[in-house]
Design a protein around this motif. Structure first.
Motif, short mmCIF file in Angstrom:
data_model
loop_
_atom_site.label_atom_id
_atom_site.label_comp_id
_atom_site.label_asym_id
_atom_site.label_seq_id
_atom_site.Cartn_x
_atom_site.Cartn_y
_atom_site.Cartn_z
N ARG A 269 -18.93 34.12 -7.55
CA ARG A 269 -18.96 32.77 -8.11
C ARG A 269 -19.89 32.70 -9.32
N VAL A 270 -19.47 31.92 -10.30
CA VAL A 270 -20.29 31.58 -11.46
C VAL A 270 -20.32 30.07 -11.55
N GLY A 271 -21.51 29.49 -11.66
CA GLY A 271 -21.65 28.05 -11.54
C GLY A 271 -21.90 27.68 -10.08
N ASN A 272 -22.27 26.44 -9.85
CA ASN A 272 -22.60 26.03 -8.49
C ASN A 272 -22.15 24.59 -8.25
N GLY A 273 -21.13 24.47 -7.40
CA GLY A 273 -20.56 23.16 -7.11
C GLY A 273 -21.49 22.23 -6.36
N ALA A 274 -22.56 22.78 -5.76
CA ALA A 274 -23.49 21.92 -5.03
C ALA A 274 -24.30 21.04 -5.96
N ALA A 275 -24.24 21.30 -7.27
CA ALA A 275 -25.03 20.50 -8.23
C ALA A 275 -24.71 19.01 -8.11
N ARG A 276 -23.49 18.68 -7.73
CA ARG A 276 -23.08 17.28 -7.66
C ARG A 276 -23.16 16.70 -6.24
N GLN A 277 -23.70 17.47 -5.30
CA GLN A 277 -23.81 16.96 -3.94
C GLN A 277 -24.82 15.80 -3.86
N ARG A 278 -24.62 14.96 -2.86
CA ARG A 278 -25.63 13.94 -2.55
C ARG A 278 -26.66 14.58 -1.62
N GLN A 279 -27.87 14.74 -2.12
CA GLN A 279 -28.98 15.26 -1.32
C GLN A 279 -30.16 14.32 -1.52
N LEU A 280 -30.42 13.52 -0.52
CA LEU A 280 -31.37 12.44 -0.69
C LEU A 280 -32.81 12.92 -0.83
N ASP A 281 -33.09 14.14 -0.45
CA ASP A 281 -34.48 14.60 -0.53
C ASP A 281 -34.97 14.70 -1.97
N MET A 282 -34.06 14.74 -2.95
CA MET A 282 -34.49 14.94 -4.33
C MET A 282 -35.33 13.76 -4.82
N TYR A 283 -35.10 12.54 -4.29
CA TYR A 283 -35.92 11.41 -4.69
C TYR A 283 -37.38 11.63 -4.28
N GLY A 284 -37.55 12.10 -3.07
CA GLY A 284 -38.90 12.37 -2.59
C GLY A 284 -39.56 13.51 -3.35
N GLU A 285 -38.78 14.52 -3.70
CA GLU A 285 -39.35 15.65 -4.45
C GLU A 285 -39.90 15.17 -5.79
N LEU A 286 -39.16 14.32 -6.49
CA LEU A 286 -39.60 13.85 -7.80
C LEU A 286 -40.83 12.95 -7.70
N LEU A 287 -40.84 12.06 -6.71
CA LEU A 287 -42.01 11.19 -6.56
C LEU A 287 -43.22 11.96 -6.08
N ASP A 288 -43.02 12.94 -5.21
CA ASP A 288 -44.15 13.76 -4.75
C ASP A 288 -44.70 14.59 -5.90
N LEU A 289 -43.80 15.06 -6.76
CA LEU A 289 -44.22 15.81 -7.93
C LEU A 289 -45.11 14.94 -8.83
N ALA A 290 -44.67 13.69 -9.06
CA ALA A 290 -45.46 12.78 -9.88
C ALA A 290 -46.82 12.50 -9.22
N TRP A 291 -46.82 12.37 -7.89
CA TRP A 291 -48.07 12.10 -7.18
C TRP A 291 -49.02 13.30 -7.27
N GLN A 292 -48.49 14.50 -7.04
CA GLN A 292 -49.33 15.70 -7.12
C GLN A 292 -49.96 15.81 -8.50
N TRP A 293 -49.19 15.50 -9.52
CA TRP A 293 -49.73 15.67 -10.87
C TRP A 293 -50.71 14.55 -11.22
#
Length: 609
Positions: free
Chosen positions: A356-380
């Motif tokens: 495989r080349v490319g990754n179809g999971a890029a468009r999946q709904r994965q709700l954890d990404m919201y927390g990852e971004l806010l936690d990243l902002a908090w850590q910084w």
């Protein structure tokens, strides 16, 4: 392979075990070099470019570049030159001995102006060794057999499609047919023979013809590369017996960085199977949002703040905009369209298809990404870098989006391709998004819909502690309405949803080990995921367990799990995605950034235990 071990490949397949490979890179491109000193995987000028050498995924058609003794009966040993990503392979044949140095050439200013050059330099140690070079470039995943054109004495170009290599040596270099090059070198004590393989756009070869690099120039680039890596490694430190291994993991992560953008590729490979011969083959040459918080935590602990900050800024730029357009991963340049294709002309590693080349999971709904971004902002923010007005508006939008979607099922951290579920880890990361939003609003004096956020904060926790908790056993579970556990539950205390010392977490960690144990390692989960075949133990999860035990004060158990997981690495300290305890072979893409990030985090936890 230890010194004196006879070189051999498994008799049933020409493909070496994944553990046979070394990794070299220049923060733009990467290559895998086998114990036999064959470059069997290389993508230039970027990690996600089409391969120039790709027999890792197609032995007959993928292409390679091999340097080895001309006579059978030689032995091999190898190592990385101390504190660098320069590979040193030693051949001993008869009474002779030579060293082969393999690396991508590094330079100051290489983030914007890289050489895009592989150096292969042979150095005579004692006696004489006759060597054979076989070079078979195959562009675009083996689809294009190049036009070999002579540019000068022992100086050639290989051109095909939008790819080209300039190939030069001060040893014999002659055509080996219409599409290949070969050479025979006799190397004595004190001699050096050099091979340069440099990527260039084909139109530039005609527009700006160049002279081949001189031997002195190539020797100088090797020395500059050694200094470059040692200068970087001088900033990465961890005391104690686990320190050298953790620094090696940091070097791997540095090599996986895309210097122009700060992204860290999850791995330099695609389609190495998680299940032998099966279809669990994915392209990992992209950058995942969730890896960013691991990177900030792990790399910053070792003193690699610039790389942690670079990855943070890449994620913020790539994700910024409208919360509805958020993706779980991006190309290392920030690209959004990672369309998944199959390369039918390649048989796959040991016949494991599809490639495989490319990754179809890029468009999946994965709700954890919201927390990852806010936690990243908090850590910084905790490191003294608070969000500005523009980024705060985006963070508010992310928290508001979380409040709207947290009750929906998703694909989860493991990117399940079956039916979406209400994964506990995803719900907890939604709680993290709201929690960090509330913290940032308070500490930074920012305006936000606090009443709405506080209500969601309370409701998400209540949902997890009722629907995501098995009261009878006193443990958290994988998803609402299930009794199964998964290894992502080990991350709950990392994000402060529950304390490491909380009895619920202690019981959950033990349940995860008990139910997911696989030869002293951990599987991600045992529930059905909509895919055929059974994958191996997931090494990052095993390091998560070691960290969890260490932070619970269970040092002996932590050390046992940590040492077992470290033992799955190869002789160079490189880790794959997974490991099969029965065959004792690595599985999945290699080397995997998340495994190395988790290795660092566990080593840091053990040091402080």
């Amino acid at each position: 392979m230890s010194p004196g071990t006879r070189a051999k490949r498994p008799p049933e397949t020409p493909y070496p075990p994944i553990a046979d490979y070394a990794f070299i890179g220049d923060c733009h491109s990467a290559a895998l070099v086998s114990k036999q000193a064959s470059i069997d995987w290389c993508c230039m000028p970027r990690f996600d470019s089409g391969s120039s050498f790709g027999r890792l995924l197609g032995w007959e058609q993928g292409g390679y570049c091999s340097i080895k003794p001309a006579r059978a009966g030689y032995s091999i040993s190898r190592r990385y030159v101390d504190q660098t990503m320069v590979l040193e392979t030693t051949f001993r044949s008869g009474g002779g001995e030579v060293r082969l140095f393999d690396c991508f050439a590094m330079r100051r200013g290489g983030a914007r102006h890289p050489y895009h050059q592989i150096l292969r330099i042979v150095e005579g140690v004692r006696g004489r060794v006759d060597l054979r070079l076989d070079m078979c470039p195959r562009f675009d995943y083996g689809e294009v057999r190049p036009w070999i054109r002579q540019e000068g004495v022992n100086f050639y170009s290989a051109i095909g499609g939008n790819d080209a290599l300039l190939i030069a040596s001060d040893g014999e270099l002659v055509p080996g047919g219409h599409h290949d090059l070969k050479g025979s070198w006799s190397v004595r004590s004190g001699d050096r023979v050099r091979l340069s393989i440099q990527f260039m756009r084909p139109e530039l070869i005609d527009e700006h013809p160049s002279d081949p690099p001189t031997p002195e120039e190539l020797d100088g680039r090797l020395e500059d590369t050694l200094k470059w890596w040692r200068r970087w490694t001088g900033r990465a430190r961890l005391d104690g017996g686990d320190g050298p291994g953790a620094v090696r993991s940091a070097l791997v992560l540095k090599a996986l960085c895309n210097a122009p953008t700060g992204a860290i590729a999850a791995a330099p490979t695609t389609s190495l199977p998680e299940c032998p011969g099966g279809a669990r083959n994915w392209d990992y040459r992209y950058s995942w949002i969730r890896d960013s918080s691991f990177a900030v935590r792990s790399l910053a602990e070792l003193g690699a703040d610039a790389e942690a900050d670079g990855f943070r800024r890449f994620v913020e730029r790539s994700a910024a905009g409208n919360a509805e357009d958020l993706q779980i991963m991006y190309g290392v340049g920030g690209e959004r369209r990672l369309i998944e294709l199959t390369i039918d002309s390649l048989e796959g590693y040991r016949g494991a298809s599809p490639v495989r080349v490319g990754n179809g999971a890029a468009r999946q709904r994965q709700l954890d990404m919201y927390g990852e971004l806010l936690d990243l902002a908090w850590q910084w923010h905790a490191r003294g870098h608070s969000p500005d007005d523009d980024y705060w508006r985006f963070l508010v939008e992310l928290v508001n989006a979380t409040v709207e979607v947290w009750e929906q099922p998703d694909r989860g951290i493991w990117e399940i391709r079956g039916t979406p579920k209400h994964f506990v880890h995803s719900k907890v990361m939604c709680w993290v998004a709201v929690d960090r939003g509330l913290r940032l609003a308070k500490e930074c004096g920012r305006r936000a819909p606090l009443q709405k956020w506080r209500q969601a904060h309370r409701r998400i926790r209540e949902a997890v502690e009722t629907k995501g908790y098995d009261k009878r056993r006193g443990i958290f579970v994988q998803a609402f309405g299930t009794r199964a556990v998964d290894a992502a539950l080990l991350l709950l205390p990392q994000v402060e949803f529950v304390d490491y010392q909380d009895e619920r977490m202690i019981r959950t960690a033990d349940a995860v080990r008990d139910q997911l144990d696989d030869g002293g390692l951990l599987k991600r989960y045992r529930s059905r995921d909509g895919l055929q075949g059974e994958e191996g133990a997931f090494l990052a999860c095993s390091f998560w367990l070691a960290e969890c035990y260490a932070r619970q004060g269970r040092v002996d158990e932590a050390r046992e799990v940590f040492d077992r997981t470290v033992s799955t690495g190869n002789d160079l300290g490189l880790f794959a995605e997974e490991f099969d305890p029965r065959s004792k072979e690595m599985l999945g893409n290699f080397p995997l950034g998340l495994t190395h990030l988790s290795h660092i985090a566990a080593a840091v936890a053990l040091r402080g235990a």
